[in-house]
Enzyme design. Structure first.
Site, PDB file in Angstrom:
ATOM      1  N   CYS A   9      55.064   2.843  33.094  1.00  0.00           N
ATOM      2  CA  CYS A   9      56.659   3.031  33.913  1.00  0.00           C
ATOM      3  C   CYS A   9      57.583   2.129  33.304  1.00  0.00           C
ATOM      4  CB  CYS A   9      55.942   2.504  35.266  1.00  0.00           C
ATOM      5  SG  CYS A   9      54.926   3.559  36.353  1.00  0.00           S
ATOM      6  N   CYS A 406      43.342   1.553  25.313  1.00  0.00           N
ATOM      7  CA  CYS A 406      44.312   0.351  26.190  1.00  0.00           C
ATOM      8  C   CYS A 406      43.776   0.682  27.529  1.00  0.00           C
ATOM      9  CB  CYS A 406      45.916   1.006  26.036  1.00  0.00           C
ATOM     10  SG  CYS A 406      46.943  -0.177  26.937  1.00  0.00           S
ATOM     11  N   CYS A 457      48.709  -9.584  23.446  1.00  0.00           N
ATOM     12  CA  CYS A 457      47.449  -8.642  23.646  1.00  0.00           C
ATOM     13  C   CYS A 457      47.413  -7.941  22.365  1.00  0.00           C
ATOM     14  CB  CYS A 457      47.639  -7.851  24.775  1.00  0.00           C
ATOM     15  SG  CYS A 457      46.340  -6.791  25.244  1.00  0.00           S
ATOM     16  N   CYS A 460      43.523  -3.226  21.493  1.00  0.00           N
ATOM     17  CA  CYS A 460      43.465  -2.005  21.068  1.00  0.00           C
ATOM     18  C   CYS A 460      43.185  -2.046  19.497  1.00  0.00           C
ATOM     19  CB  CYS A 460      44.478  -0.990  21.312  1.00  0.00           C
ATOM     20  SG  CYS A 460      46.214  -1.395  20.697  1.00  0.00           S
TER      21      CYS A 460
HETATM   22  S1  SF4 Z   1      48.234  -4.330  22.507  1.00  0.00           S
HETATM   23 FE1  SF4 Z   1      47.076  -2.414  22.760  1.00  0.00          FE
HETATM   24  S2  SF4 Z   1      45.438  -2.958  24.463  1.00  0.00           S
HETATM   25 FE2  SF4 Z   1      46.867  -4.452  24.530  1.00  0.00          FE
HETATM   26  S3  SF4 Z   1      48.409  -3.674  26.286  1.00  0.00           S
HETATM   27 FE3  SF4 Z   1      49.460  -3.195  24.418  1.00  0.00          FE
HETATM   28  S4  SF4 Z   1      48.616  -1.041  23.995  1.00  0.00           S
HETATM   29 FE4  SF4 Z   1      47.018  -2.068  25.466  1.00  0.00          FE
END
Ligand code: SF4
Length: 506
Positions: A9, A406, A457, A460
């Protein structure tokens, strides 16, 4: 353009203290963020103690001059929130999509809340159980409903906004960047304790209007000045005096989504100090530095428009190779590859991108791509270049190899759909028909963003997720994937599949 992925979103919210109608600001804020969600859109304004709502499917519409007054009449008031959405939770049939369109509202005993949200809740079952005790007929089509009702339950316990939001931050596992209005017209926004999804604050130059936005491009389109990116675990309230900021939860590491830089965010948006396009240029430079042998063998650079363009400039600057602008997007062809059947992908690419054969015939080409998820789109592009006579095709991928799903709001929720979870880089090159695939290194990615690795983060690409339940679920998914379990749906929405994980929210 990699495989066409979707994000959950986009949020935009604003208040004007000169009592001017807020709807035009919200409207333009959402138009500038339609790339973050195109399945549905919604606007909600607050006037005279009431919420006024417009929700609909598809892109934010163009408004004819003759219809402007009607829109103002439907959405009165100087305070409002908007949302564009692509579903990463709930069902995808038309009825569910309509029901899941944001902003959402909830009310009980004179208390009322409206919420616009970006992210993904991971402990859905635990929250649903808790909400159903207070709202027995509660059903939800988007995670925004969970957040809205959870917050309302905390208000019903007599808590003030600060205390209610703090409880949400502590008890919800996942990514959430949220803008809210309550029954008294209080206007506030907050981010989860890891700050996974973006949300920034800004104001108009005359200080009459204040806003929250997922991306700075929506502030720019309104002529607003960006003030700051909300901190993880921060609550920001807006009043006539400006922003009231308070960090409610601390002690957890920041984990901003690294994929925002490579794919989702607009290149002309910025998070903290750097514009996204500058980060992408650095991605390109780094790929050159890390792959000297491939660069030496190549003659020309081609980008896949439009997310490969900025990294192509970086590759060009660092390598000295010519960036041949021989790939162009058909500007008004906007259909998304993913909604068509897989057998239609090839002609869809042909319809969307025009590659000029005489410019690549007999050449050794570096193609810049933002990411490879399923690999289908990249394979089709490489095939097309070969058909057109390219002698060699090297694929430079600005995001590292995606090896895991993710769980925080990007539409890649299973291992099975990820070519990088099943195959090595060499195998991927073979599958897509490239002479070589060169992925961004984790180190290169981190350096380009200007953040530290432990502020991003990278779930993934590393398999290490910042929130405990997401880690538990991802580990369970991986185990099942390696055992050959067929992932037919998003595992975190399947209670029976993960009994031990679904009740664990520590
Ligand atoms: S880095 Fe990868 S796992 Fe982390 S929020 Fe983004 S897409 Fe999702």
């Amino acid at each position: 353009m990699g495989d066409e992925l979707e994000i959950a979103c986009g949020v935009f919210a604003a208040i004007n203290y000169d009592n001017r109608p807020i709807f035009p600001y919200i409207y333009w804020g959402m138009r500038a963020q339609n790339h973050r969600g195109h399945q549905s859109h919604g606007f909600l304004t607050y006037f005279d103690g009431k919420f006024h709502i417009h929700r609909s499917l598809d892109l934010v519409p163009k408004i004819k001059t003759s219809a402007i007054q009607e829109w103002f009449g439907r959405l009165p008031g100087n305070l409002g929130i908007g949302n564009v959405r692509y579903t990463t939770s709930g069902k995808c049939d038309e009825k569910s999509l309509v029901k899941g369109t944001q902003p959402v509202t909830a009310s009980r005993k004179g208390l009322k809340l409206a919420v616009s949200f970006n992210g993904n809740v991971v402990n859905t079952f635990q929250l649903k159980k808790e909400i159903c005790k207070e709202f027995p007929r509660f059903s939800y089509e988007c995670d925004s409903d969970l957040i809205c009702h959870k917050l309302l339950i905390e208000y019903l316990k007599g808590k003030d906004t600060e205390s209610a939001v703090r409880t949400c931050m502590k008890e919800i596992d996942g990514a959430f960047s949220v803008a809210c209005i309550n029954q008294d017209g209080d206007f506030f926004a907050f981010k989860d304790p890891h700050g996974i999804r973006p949300l920034c604050a800004g104001h108009s130059e005359d200080n009459s209007t204040y806003a929250f936005s997922s991306e700075t491009a929506s502030l720019d389109i309104n002529g607003f000045v960006r003030d700051f990116e909300l901190e993880p675990g921060e609550l920001v309230k807006i009043s006539k005096k400006g922003f009231g900021r308070k960090k409610l939860v601390s002690g957890q590491r920041k984990a901003f989504c690294a994929f925002e830089f490579a794919y989702f965010a607009r290149p002309d948006s910025r998070f903290d100090t750097k514009y996204v396009y500058e980060v992408r240029e650095d991605f390109g430079r780094n790929l050159v530095w890390e792959n000297p042998a491939v660069v030496k063998d190549a003659e020309v650079i081609l980008s896949v428009p439009e997310t490969g363009d900025d990294s192509a400039l970086g590759v060009h600057e660092a390598s000295g190779l010519r960036w041949e602008r021989a790939s162009r997007r058909h500007r008004y062809v906007t259909e998304r590859a993913f909604i068509l059947l897989s057998k239609d992908r090839s002609p869809t690419i042909d319809r969307k991108i025009n590659i000029l054969a005489p410019k690549i015939k007999g050449k050794r080409i570096i193609v810049t791509e933002d990411s490879i998820v399923r690999g289908d789109t990249t394979r089709v592009i490489v095939e097309k270049l070969r058909r057109m006579g390219a002698k060699k095709v090297f694929v430079f991928v600005t995001f590292p190899r995606i090896i895991g799903p993710c769980l925080y709001g990007i539409d890649m929720a299973t291992y099975g759909q990820l070519i990088g979870a099943k195959h090595s880089t060499e195998e991927i090159a073979q599958i897509i028909g490239a002479d070589a695939v060169c992925y961004q290194s984790l180190k290169g990615l981190v350096k380009a963003t200007g953040l530290k690795q432990d502020e991003l983060c990278t779930g993934c690409i590393t398999g290490k997720y910042p929130t405990p339940l997401a880690q538990t679920i991802a580990d369970e998914m991986k185990k099942r994937f390696l055992q050959g379990y067929e992932e037919t749906e998003r595992l975190y929405e399947t209670e029976s599949a993960i009994p031990e994980a679904s009740s664990n929210t520590d």
